[in-house]
Motif scaffolding. Structure first.
Motif, short mmCIF file in Angstrom:
data_model
loop_
_atom_site.label_atom_id
_atom_site.label_comp_id
_atom_site.label_asym_id
_atom_site.label_seq_id
_atom_site.Cartn_x
_atom_site.Cartn_y
_atom_site.Cartn_z
N VAL A 1 2.74 2.53 -13.86
CA VAL A 1 3.40 2.44 -12.56
C VAL A 1 4.80 3.06 -12.63
O VAL A 1 5.21 3.79 -11.72
CB VAL A 1 3.45 0.97 -12.06
N GLU A 2 5.52 2.79 -13.72
CA GLU A 2 6.86 3.36 -13.89
C GLU A 2 6.80 4.89 -13.96
O GLU A 2 7.60 5.58 -13.34
CB GLU A 2 7.50 2.81 -15.16
N ASP B 1 6.12 6.31 -10.49
CA ASP B 1 7.34 6.31 -9.67
C ASP B 1 8.28 7.43 -10.11
O ASP B 1 8.86 8.12 -9.27
CB ASP B 1 8.04 4.96 -9.76
N ARG B 2 8.43 7.59 -11.41
CA ARG B 2 9.36 8.59 -11.96
C ARG B 2 8.98 10.02 -11.56
O ARG B 2 9.84 10.83 -11.22
CB ARG B 2 9.42 8.45 -13.48
N LYS C 1 7.02 10.81 -9.05
CA LYS C 1 6.67 10.83 -7.63
C LYS C 1 5.19 11.18 -7.45
O LYS C 1 4.82 12.13 -6.75
CB LYS C 1 7.56 11.78 -6.85
N ASP D 1 0.69 -3.18 -8.04
CA ASP D 1 2.09 -2.76 -8.14
C ASP D 1 2.34 -1.29 -7.80
O ASP D 1 3.49 -0.91 -7.59
CB ASP D 1 2.61 -3.01 -9.57
N ALA D 2 1.30 -0.48 -7.75
CA ALA D 2 1.49 0.96 -7.53
C ALA D 2 2.06 1.24 -6.14
O ALA D 2 1.72 0.57 -5.16
CB ALA D 2 0.17 1.69 -7.70
N ASN D 3 2.91 2.25 -6.08
CA ASN D 3 3.52 2.67 -4.82
C ASN D 3 2.84 3.92 -4.25
O ASN D 3 3.39 4.57 -3.36
CB ASN D 3 5.01 2.94 -5.03
N CYS D 4 1.65 4.24 -4.78
CA CYS D 4 0.86 5.36 -4.30
C CYS D 4 -0.60 4.95 -4.40
O CYS D 4 -0.93 3.93 -5.00
CB CYS D 4 1.15 6.63 -5.11
#
Length: 131
Positions: free
Chosen positions: A83-84, A87-88, A90, A119-122
């Protein structure tokens, strides 16, 4: 945008890599391969050895997809690392492999795949290995 794949040297990891490569080609996006270990054991079969890493690079080199391999030993859970990384860079998509679980195992929360899904933002593409 980039496709992030959580990779382990298992049938599930291979299925995830195959799906991620297909998505990277289809979307014309680079691939970011994440392989990690918490470093809390002398032997971690999920962490890619130097020999397997060379084989992985050879496989990826033959695809024509731009890629980066990210190997970390920082004491974090694999789900956190994936997940990090997403995010990093994109990420437009995270690809993970799923393993079969027993009915009892399905009741237990806290699996790495579940953490990534939550937790993923995508978007997350979860694939099963061929049986």
């Amino acid at each position: 945008m980039t496709i992030v794949v959580g990779y382990v040297p298992t049938p599930e990891g291979e299925a995830a890599l195959t799906a991620a490569l297909a998505e990277a080609r289809r979307r014309e996006e680079p691939l970011h391969v994440v392989n990690t270990s918490r470093g809390d054991a002398f032997v971690d079969n999920r962490f890619v050895s130097e020999e397997r890493l060379a084989q992985l690079r050879e496989r990826l080199d033959g695809t024509g997809v731009v890629y980066e391999i990210d190997q970390q030993v920082r004491g974090h859970e694999a789900s956190e690392e994936v997940v990090e990384a997403a995010d990093r860079v994109k990420a437009s998509l995270i690809v993970i492999g799923l393993r079969r679980r027993t009915p009892t195992g399905k009741l237990i929360t806290g699996s790495q795949a579940q953490r990534i899904l939550l937790d993923a933002n995508c978007p997350v593409l979860a694939v099963k290995a061929d049986q």
